[in-house]
Design an enzyme around this catalytic site. Structure first.
Site, PDB file in Angstrom:
ATOM      1  N   ARG A  77      -0.819 -23.619 -43.269  1.00  0.00           N
ATOM      2  CA  ARG A  77      -1.979 -23.619 -42.373  1.00  0.00           C
ATOM      3  C   ARG A  77      -3.011 -22.557 -42.709  1.00  0.00           C
ATOM      4  O   ARG A  77      -4.065 -22.487 -42.077  1.00  0.00           O
ATOM      5  CB  ARG A  77      -1.504 -23.409 -40.927  1.00  0.00           C
ATOM      6  CG  ARG A  77      -0.569 -24.500 -40.437  1.00  0.00           C
ATOM      7  CD  ARG A  77      -0.072 -24.209 -39.041  1.00  0.00           C
ATOM      8  NE  ARG A  77       0.862 -25.231 -38.573  1.00  0.00           N
ATOM      9  CZ  ARG A  77       1.478 -25.189 -37.402  1.00  0.00           C
ATOM     10  NH1 ARG A  77       1.273 -24.175 -36.572  1.00  0.00           N
ATOM     11  NH2 ARG A  77       2.308 -26.165 -37.054  1.00  0.00           N
ATOM     12  N   HIS A 109       6.839 -26.656 -53.697  1.00  0.00           N
ATOM     13  CA  HIS A 109       5.729 -27.607 -53.510  1.00  0.00           C
ATOM     14  C   HIS A 109       4.484 -26.850 -53.075  1.00  0.00           C
ATOM     15  O   HIS A 109       4.525 -26.011 -52.193  1.00  0.00           O
ATOM     16  CB  HIS A 109       6.099 -28.651 -52.453  1.00  0.00           C
ATOM     17  CG  HIS A 109       5.208 -29.863 -52.467  1.00  0.00           C
ATOM     18  ND1 HIS A 109       3.861 -29.794 -52.190  1.00  0.00           N
ATOM     19  CD2 HIS A 109       5.469 -31.168 -52.739  1.00  0.00           C
ATOM     20  CE1 HIS A 109       3.326 -31.010 -52.279  1.00  0.00           C
ATOM     21  NE2 HIS A 109       4.285 -31.859 -52.618  1.00  0.00           N
ATOM     22  N   TYR A 112      -0.907 -27.996 -49.174  1.00  0.00           N
ATOM     23  CA  TYR A 112      -1.789 -29.154 -49.040  1.00  0.00           C
ATOM     24  C   TYR A 112      -3.252 -28.746 -48.871  1.00  0.00           C
ATOM     25  O   TYR A 112      -4.153 -29.586 -48.986  1.00  0.00           O
ATOM     26  CB  TYR A 112      -1.352 -30.019 -47.857  1.00  0.00           C
ATOM     27  CG  TYR A 112      -0.009 -30.680 -48.055  1.00  0.00           C
ATOM     28  CD1 TYR A 112       0.281 -31.398 -49.219  1.00  0.00           C
ATOM     29  CD2 TYR A 112       0.984 -30.594 -47.082  1.00  0.00           C
ATOM     30  CE1 TYR A 112       1.509 -32.005 -49.409  1.00  0.00           C
ATOM     31  CE2 TYR A 112       2.220 -31.210 -47.257  1.00  0.00           C
ATOM     32  CZ  TYR A 112       2.472 -31.913 -48.421  1.00  0.00           C
ATOM     33  OH  TYR A 112       3.691 -32.510 -48.595  1.00  0.00           O
ATOM     34  N   HIS A 149      -0.294 -31.166 -55.967  1.00  0.00           N
ATOM     35  CA  HIS A 149      -1.177 -32.322 -56.091  1.00  0.00           C
ATOM     36  C   HIS A 149      -2.401 -31.902 -56.890  1.00  0.00           C
ATOM     37  O   HIS A 149      -3.018 -30.875 -56.578  1.00  0.00           O
ATOM     38  CB  HIS A 149      -1.597 -32.817 -54.716  1.00  0.00           C
ATOM     39  CG  HIS A 149      -0.467 -33.342 -53.894  1.00  0.00           C
ATOM     40  ND1 HIS A 149      -0.618 -33.776 -52.593  1.00  0.00           N
ATOM     41  CD2 HIS A 149       0.861 -33.517 -54.180  1.00  0.00           C
ATOM     42  CE1 HIS A 149       0.541 -34.194 -52.118  1.00  0.00           C
ATOM     43  NE2 HIS A 149       1.452 -34.041 -53.065  1.00  0.00           N
ATOM     44  N   GLU A 185       1.707 -33.674 -59.814  1.00  0.00           N
ATOM     45  CA  GLU A 185       2.315 -34.822 -59.143  1.00  0.00           C
ATOM     46  C   GLU A 185       1.392 -36.036 -59.254  1.00  0.00           C
ATOM     47  O   GLU A 185       0.183 -35.923 -59.055  1.00  0.00           O
ATOM     48  CB  GLU A 185       2.570 -34.492 -57.670  1.00  0.00           C
ATOM     49  CG  GLU A 185       3.300 -35.587 -56.924  1.00  0.00           C
ATOM     50  CD  GLU A 185       3.749 -35.144 -55.537  1.00  0.00           C
ATOM     51  OE1 GLU A 185       3.979 -36.032 -54.690  1.00  0.00           O
ATOM     52  OE2 GLU A 185       3.869 -33.926 -55.307  1.00  0.00           O
ATOM     53  N   ASP A 219       6.333 -39.306 -58.205  1.00  0.00           N
ATOM     54  CA  ASP A 219       6.694 -39.700 -56.846  1.00  0.00           C
ATOM     55  C   ASP A 219       6.778 -41.220 -56.800  1.00  0.00           C
ATOM     56  O   ASP A 219       5.815 -41.919 -57.142  1.00  0.00           O
ATOM     57  CB  ASP A 219       5.634 -39.184 -55.869  1.00  0.00           C
ATOM     58  CG  ASP A 219       5.980 -39.465 -54.421  1.00  0.00           C
ATOM     59  OD1 ASP A 219       6.088 -40.655 -54.059  1.00  0.00           O
ATOM     60  OD2 ASP A 219       6.122 -38.510 -53.640  1.00  0.00           O
ATOM     61  N   HIS A 222       4.247 -42.912 -54.373  1.00  0.00           N
ATOM     62  CA  HIS A 222       2.895 -42.813 -54.919  1.00  0.00           C
ATOM     63  C   HIS A 222       2.696 -43.797 -56.072  1.00  0.00           C
ATOM     64  O   HIS A 222       1.654 -44.464 -56.166  1.00  0.00           O
ATOM     65  CB  HIS A 222       2.624 -41.393 -55.411  1.00  0.00           C
ATOM     66  CG  HIS A 222       2.621 -40.373 -54.334  1.00  0.00           C
ATOM     67  ND1 HIS A 222       2.476 -39.012 -54.584  1.00  0.00           N
ATOM     68  CD2 HIS A 222       2.749 -40.479 -52.991  1.00  0.00           C
ATOM     69  CE1 HIS A 222       2.509 -38.355 -53.452  1.00  0.00           C
ATOM     70  NE2 HIS A 222       2.687 -39.218 -52.466  1.00  0.00           N
ATOM     71  N   HIS A 256      10.191 -37.360 -57.176  1.00  0.00           N
ATOM     72  CA  HIS A 256      10.252 -37.395 -55.712  1.00  0.00           C
ATOM     73  C   HIS A 256      10.721 -38.787 -55.312  1.00  0.00           C
ATOM     74  O   HIS A 256      10.070 -39.786 -55.650  1.00  0.00           O
ATOM     75  CB  HIS A 256       8.879 -37.114 -55.092  1.00  0.00           C
ATOM     76  CG  HIS A 256       8.507 -35.673 -55.100  1.00  0.00           C
ATOM     77  ND1 HIS A 256       7.221 -35.231 -54.869  1.00  0.00           N
ATOM     78  CD2 HIS A 256       9.245 -34.555 -55.290  1.00  0.00           C
ATOM     79  CE1 HIS A 256       7.186 -33.917 -54.935  1.00  0.00           C
ATOM     80  NE2 HIS A 256       8.407 -33.488 -55.190  1.00  0.00           N
ATOM     81  N   ASP A 269      -0.456 -43.403 -49.004  1.00  0.00           N
ATOM     82  CA  ASP A 269       0.618 -42.426 -49.169  1.00  0.00           C
ATOM     83  C   ASP A 269       1.467 -42.421 -47.901  1.00  0.00           C
ATOM     84  O   ASP A 269       1.312 -41.553 -47.047  1.00  0.00           O
ATOM     85  CB  ASP A 269       0.008 -41.051 -49.458  1.00  0.00           C
ATOM     86  CG  ASP A 269       1.057 -39.990 -49.736  1.00  0.00           C
ATOM     87  OD1 ASP A 269       2.257 -40.318 -49.736  1.00  0.00           O
ATOM     88  OD2 ASP A 269       0.678 -38.822 -49.947  1.00  0.00           O
ATOM     89  N   HIS A 271       5.354 -42.561 -46.896  1.00  0.00           N
ATOM     90  CA  HIS A 271       6.749 -42.516 -47.325  1.00  0.00           C
ATOM     91  C   HIS A 271       7.661 -43.224 -46.323  1.00  0.00           C
ATOM     92  O   HIS A 271       7.439 -43.166 -45.112  1.00  0.00           O
ATOM     93  CB  HIS A 271       7.209 -41.074 -47.481  1.00  0.00           C
ATOM     94  CG  HIS A 271       6.470 -40.314 -48.539  1.00  0.00           C
ATOM     95  ND1 HIS A 271       6.871 -39.063 -48.965  1.00  0.00           N
ATOM     96  CD2 HIS A 271       5.361 -40.615 -49.277  1.00  0.00           C
ATOM     97  CE1 HIS A 271       6.048 -38.626 -49.901  1.00  0.00           C
ATOM     98  NE2 HIS A 271       5.115 -39.553 -50.091  1.00  0.00           N
ATOM     99  N   GLU A 301      11.727 -36.909 -49.997  1.00  0.00           N
ATOM    100  CA  GLU A 301      10.689 -36.475 -49.052  1.00  0.00           C
ATOM    101  C   GLU A 301      10.502 -37.558 -47.985  1.00  0.00           C
ATOM    102  O   GLU A 301       9.390 -37.856 -47.568  1.00  0.00           O
ATOM    103  CB  GLU A 301       9.356 -36.260 -49.766  1.00  0.00           C
ATOM    104  CG  GLU A 301       9.328 -35.167 -50.790  1.00  0.00           C
ATOM    105  CD  GLU A 301       7.957 -35.054 -51.441  1.00  0.00           C
ATOM    106  OE1 GLU A 301       7.521 -33.930 -51.689  1.00  0.00           O
ATOM    107  OE2 GLU A 301       7.325 -36.100 -51.710  1.00  0.00           O
TER     108      GLU A 301
END
Length: 324
Positions: A77, A109, A112, A149, A185, A219, A222, A256, A269, A271, A301
């Site tokens: 965050r 990882h 984001y 990413h 990724e 992934d 993905h 992944h 995207d 999952h 994931e």
């Protein structure tokens, strides 16, 4: 003394030297906590949390029956986070060694928040700085891989320009940090993200100066969403063949494992739990029996559901292995 006898004696000496080195390495591992944690040649695990201390990631993986794991290295965050505590880093390494995890089977990882292809100068600068910080954290933890990413053009620059920025950020981070491999990724092709096509990953890699420090994590969700038909008979083999031709299997560092809520080529995207989506269980059976995927982390994931969380999905995947 004939040349053949000399050659045989030299070979014997080389074998002895290799054997001595191996014994020394095994002794170091035993001193650190024991043998390598393994279950055959497939290292299946999941993304685990770090609540209560970053070393808790190791404990969580062991408790769920995993043999590899992913983790975040800090808050998702905030751009700026407190420095990694040295004692926490040492405890993480102690736990890793105690339970026999090879650094090659641990895949941090990326945040984001990061967009190393951003056309916005402030976001690009913060992303580049965060990449350097994350690689430094990996070094403190004794880890060798870092997955993220690639980035997005936000629709305001070309894919080629975005690729240039991503590679530039990686080159900058490599100059600032030692040894850790940056693992790109593949993406679902959603919006203006880069990396949905293997050719785009190849373009980034070709612009990285030290290509020994760059790799790829594939992934499955993905890839399927981007149009690679893993659900088809022989689909896993076909995808790996194409990846090998386009990028090179020597760059593949991790997988992944995710089923897909979306259909083939949907670019979403989303999952899904193993065997519960549009990829289906057959593809994952092929994955866990594919020799080209030996000895790399295979990391879940998936969202999970009551009675089918990570421990159950890990055990399901191992049950599909033909060689137990």
């Amino acid at each position: 003394m004939g040349p053949r006898k000399r050659k045989n004696e030299d070979a014997l000496e080389d074998e002895k030297e290799v054997d001595n080195i191996t014994k020394k390495e095994e002794a170091v591992e035993e001193e650190r906590g024991g043998r390598k944690r393994s279950r055959g040649n497939k290292y299946i695990g999941a993304h685990v949390g770090i609540q209560g201390g970053i070393w808790k990631a190791v404990e969580s993986c062991v408790e769920m029956g995993g043999y590899s794991f992913a983790l975040f290295l800090g808050s998702q965050r905030s751009w700026k986070r407190p420095a990694l505590d040295q004692k926490a880093a040492e405890k993480f390494q102690e736990q890793r060694c105690q339970h026999g995890f090879d650094p090659a089977h641990i895949l941090p990882h990326g945040s984001y928040l990061m967009n190393c292809g951003s056309p916005k100068d402030d976001v690009f600068e913060k992303s580049q700085a965060l990449l350097v910080d994350e690689l430094n954290r990996c070094s403190l933890l004794g880890l060798s891989l870092y997955n993220f990413h690639p980035g997005s053009s936000l629709g305001t620059i070309t894919t080629e320009q975005c690729v240039e920025k991503i590679a530039g950020a990686i080159n900058h981070a490599h100059q600032q940090t030692p040894s850790v491999v940056t693992v790109l990724e593949n993406m679902s092709g959603q919006g203006s993200t880069v990396g949905g096509k293997f050719s785009e990953l190849k373009s980034i890699i070709h612009k990285v100066r030290d290509q020994t420090r760059v790799g790829v994590c594939l992934d499955t969700c993905h890839a399927f969403a981007a149009g690679y038909d893993l659900a088809a008979e022989g689909g896993v083999t076909a995808m790996l063949d194409e990846f090998d031709q386009e990028v090179g299997l020597h760059y593949l560092r991790a997988i992944h494992l995710n089923d897909s809520k979306g259909k083939l080529g949907c670019h979403l995207d989303r999952h899904e739990d193993i065997g519960k989506g549009n990829i289906g269980i057959s593809a994952f059976r092929d994955i866990v029996n594919e020799p080209r995927l030996d000895n790399i982390p295979l990391i879940l994931e998936t969202p999970g559901r009551p009675g089918f969380e990570y421990p159950e999905q890990i055990e399901l995947l191992y049950s599909l292995c033909e060689t137990k």
